[in-house]
Write a protein that holds these residues in place. Structure first.
Motif, PDB file in Angstrom:
ATOM      1  N   PRO A 183       0.830  -1.209   0.000  1.00 17.89           N
ATOM      2  CA  PRO A 183       0.000   0.000   0.000  1.00 17.89           C
ATOM      3  C   PRO A 183       0.863   1.257   0.000  1.00 17.89           C
ATOM      4  CG  PRO A 183      -0.579  -1.508   1.796  1.00 17.89           C
ATOM      5  CD  PRO A 183       0.755  -1.930   1.267  1.00 17.89           C
ATOM      6  N   GLY A 184       0.291   2.313  -0.556  1.00 20.96           N
ATOM      7  CA  GLY A 184       0.869   3.636  -0.386  1.00 20.96           C
ATOM      8  C   GLY A 184       0.355   4.221   0.919  1.00 20.96           C
ATOM      9  N   PHE A 185       0.036   5.500   0.906  1.00 20.83           N
ATOM     10  CA  PHE A 185      -0.465   6.153   2.114  1.00 20.83           C
ATOM     11  C   PHE A 185      -1.981   5.977   2.181  1.00 20.83           C
ATOM     12  CE2 PHE A 185       3.614   8.075   1.218  1.00 20.83           C
ATOM     13  CZ  PHE A 185       4.207   8.036   2.465  1.00 20.83           C
ATOM     14  N   ILE A 186      -2.439   5.298   3.217  1.00 19.19           N
ATOM     15  CA  ILE A 186      -3.831   4.899   3.360  1.00 19.19           C
ATOM     16  C   ILE A 186      -4.417   5.553   4.616  1.00 19.19           C
ATOM     17  CG2 ILE A 186      -5.424   2.943   3.486  1.00 19.19           C
ATOM     18  CD1 ILE A 186      -3.649   2.973   0.954  1.00 19.19           C
ATOM     19  N   ASP A 187      -5.674   5.990   4.531  1.00 14.82           N
ATOM     20  CA  ASP A 187      -6.359   6.567   5.692  1.00 14.82           C
ATOM     21  C   ASP A 187      -6.701   5.465   6.686  1.00 14.82           C
ATOM     22  OD1 ASP A 187      -6.495   9.374   5.336  1.00 14.82           O
ATOM     23  OD2 ASP A 187      -7.997   9.109   3.772  1.00 14.82           O
ATOM     24  N   THR A 188      -5.885   5.308   7.704  1.00 15.47           N
ATOM     25  CA  THR A 188      -6.092   4.311   8.750  1.00 15.47           C
ATOM     26  C   THR A 188      -5.746   4.948  10.091  1.00 15.47           C
ATOM     27  OG1 THR A 188      -3.813   3.490   8.713  1.00 15.47           O
ATOM     28  CG2 THR A 188      -5.372   2.469   7.152  1.00 15.47           C
ATOM     29  N   PRO A 189      -6.049   4.265  11.196  1.00 13.99           N
ATOM     30  CA  PRO A 189      -5.627   4.792  12.497  1.00 13.99           C
ATOM     31  C   PRO A 189      -4.116   5.024  12.572  1.00 13.99           C
ATOM     32  CG  PRO A 189      -7.270   3.096  12.824  1.00 13.99           C
ATOM     33  CD  PRO A 189      -6.949   3.099  11.354  1.00 13.99           C
ATOM     34  N   MET A 190      -3.337   4.254  11.795  1.00 14.59           N
ATOM     35  CA  MET A 190      -1.888   4.403  11.817  1.00 14.59           C
ATOM     36  C   MET A 190      -1.443   5.745  11.239  1.00 14.59           C
ATOM     37  SD  MET A 190       0.995   1.719  10.426  1.00 14.59           S
ATOM     38  CE  MET A 190       0.442   0.394  11.491  1.00 14.59           C
ATOM     39  N   THR A 191      -2.194   6.261  10.259  1.00 16.85           N
ATOM     40  CA  THR A 191      -1.819   7.546   9.634  1.00 16.85           C
ATOM     41  C   THR A 191      -2.580   8.730  10.231  1.00 16.85           C
ATOM     42  OG1 THR A 191      -3.467   7.239   7.869  1.00 16.85           O
ATOM     43  CG2 THR A 191      -1.223   6.460   7.443  1.00 16.85           C
ATOM     44  N   SER A 192      -3.520   8.452  11.138  1.00 19.45           N
ATOM     45  CA  SER A 192      -4.336   9.536  11.690  1.00 19.45           C
ATOM     46  C   SER A 192      -3.528  10.496  12.550  1.00 19.45           C
ATOM     47  CB  SER A 192      -5.495   8.965  12.507  1.00 19.45           C
ATOM     48  OG  SER A 192      -5.016   8.249  13.633  1.00 19.45           O
ATOM     49  N   THR A 193      -2.390  10.030  13.062  1.00 25.27           N
ATOM     50  CA  THR A 193      -1.567  10.885  13.920  1.00 25.27           C
ATOM     51  C   THR A 193      -0.566  11.730  13.135  1.00 25.27           C
ATOM     52  OG1 THR A 193       0.027   9.084  14.229  1.00 25.27           O
ATOM     53  CG2 THR A 193      -1.747   9.258  15.844  1.00 25.27           C
ATOM     54  N   PRO A 195       0.764  14.724  11.158  1.00 21.07           N
ATOM     55  CA  PRO A 195       0.337  16.130  11.077  1.00 21.07           C
ATOM     56  C   PRO A 195      -0.207  16.473   9.688  1.00 21.07           C
ATOM     57  CG  PRO A 195       2.477  15.955  12.142  1.00 21.07           C
ATOM     58  CD  PRO A 195       2.170  14.596  11.600  1.00 21.07           C
ATOM     59  N   ASP A 196      -1.183  17.368   9.642  1.00 18.41           N
ATOM     60  CA  ASP A 196      -1.828  17.737   8.380  1.00 18.41           C
ATOM     61  C   ASP A 196      -0.827  18.268   7.352  1.00 18.41           C
ATOM     62  OD1 ASP A 196      -4.310  16.959   9.239  1.00 18.41           O
ATOM     63  OD2 ASP A 196      -4.912  18.965   9.912  1.00 18.41           O
ATOM     64  N   LYS A 197       0.164  19.022   7.807  1.00 21.04           N
ATOM     65  CA  LYS A 197       1.155  19.568   6.871  1.00 21.04           C
ATOM     66  C   LYS A 197       1.937  18.452   6.198  1.00 21.04           C
ATOM     67  CE  LYS A 197       1.921  24.138   8.938  1.00 21.04           C
ATOM     68  NZ  LYS A 197       2.925  25.065   9.549  1.00 21.04           N
ATOM     69  N   VAL A 198       2.239  17.405   6.946  1.00 21.49           N
ATOM     70  CA  VAL A 198       2.974  16.269   6.381  1.00 21.49           C
ATOM     71  C   VAL A 198       2.080  15.506   5.407  1.00 21.49           C
ATOM     72  CG1 VAL A 198       4.176  14.127   6.922  1.00 21.49           C
ATOM     73  CG2 VAL A 198       4.414  16.107   8.447  1.00 21.49           C
TER      74      VAL A 198
END
Length: 245
Positions: A183-193, A195-198
């Motif tokens: 996977p690339g970057f996926i909306d999951t609890p792992m990516t929820s933290t 920062p929005d700028k990143v």
């Protein structure tokens, strides 16, 4: 598409693991949702239609809990899982010079060692029962590109891909296929933290200009779990929105 399949999904309490349970169930598989937090796995089962699905507690880094879970499954289902989806994974992000041995080891134990332990236990049961199967391992684009603050995570995900290629060669003679999804970057609890700028920085690099959805990974898992992919083994499939390695 998956009628007659018994699918064990680790990390089933959230994210890609939960989505995999939902999609594979939709296609007719019997689902065994495994998670270290069994209440989360049970919540996943509640989202599925039908009453033949199970949830089990499993710490993928601990071989004894894996054995206990598989014994419980065997007594309830009377057959070993013939689909395994290794979704369990954690992060312990820290810059390399500050990363502790514990932070490195914890990620290694779950992401790479856990994939080894669960795969080995399931495949031993399949070989003993003379059954074919499909093992689907979840790696990450970070395992190919690297990422600041994720030396531990990237190393384990690169290891998952290499592990898959090797095991696929060994198990082909037993009619057990082993593949990796990257996977690339996926909306999951792992990516929820993150920062929005990143997040915005990474979205700019993705040709589709968005993060993926867990169900978009799960649809590819469903294909690899099915007989439609009967000539696919030892392969890595990128699901990254066009983000190249």
């Amino acid at each position: 598409m998956l009628a007659g399949k018994i699918a064990l999904i680790t990390g089933a309490g959230s994210g890609i693991g939960r989505a995999a349970c939902q999609i594979l169930s939709r296609e007719g598989a019997q689902i065994i949702a495994a998670d270290q937090n069994e209440s989360n796995a049970a919540q996943t089962i509640e989202l599925l239609s039908g009453s033949h699905h199970l949830s089990v507690s499993m710490d993928v880094s601990n071989s004894s809990t894996i054995s206990q879970a598989l014994s419980s499954i065997q007594s309830d289902v009377s057959a070993p899982p013939n689909v395994l989806v290794n979704c369990a994974g954690i992060t312990r992000d820290e810059f390399f010079l500050k990363m502790s041995e514990k932070q490195f080891q914890e990620v290694f134990d779950v992401n790479l060692k856990g994939t080894f332990l669960v795969s080995q236990a399931v495949c031993r049961n399949l070989v003993e029962a003379k059954l074919s199967g499909s093992i689907i391992n979840i790696a990450s684009i970070v395992g190919r590109t690297g990422n600041m603050g994720q030396a531990n995570y990237a190393a384990t995900k690169a290891g998952v891909e290499a592990f898959t290629k090797s095991v696929a060669q060994e198990l082909a003679g037993f009619s057990i296929r082993v593949n990796t999804i990257i996977p690339g970057f996926i909306d999951t609890p792992m990516t929820s933290t993150v920062p929005d700028k990143v997040k915005q920085k990474f979205q700019h690099l993705i040709p589709l200009k968005r993060f993926g959805k867990p169900e978009e990974i799960a649809e590819v898992i469903s294909f690899l779990a099915s007989d439609r992919s009967s000539y696919v083994t030892g392969t890595s499939i990128l699901v990254t929105g066009g983000l190249a390695t």
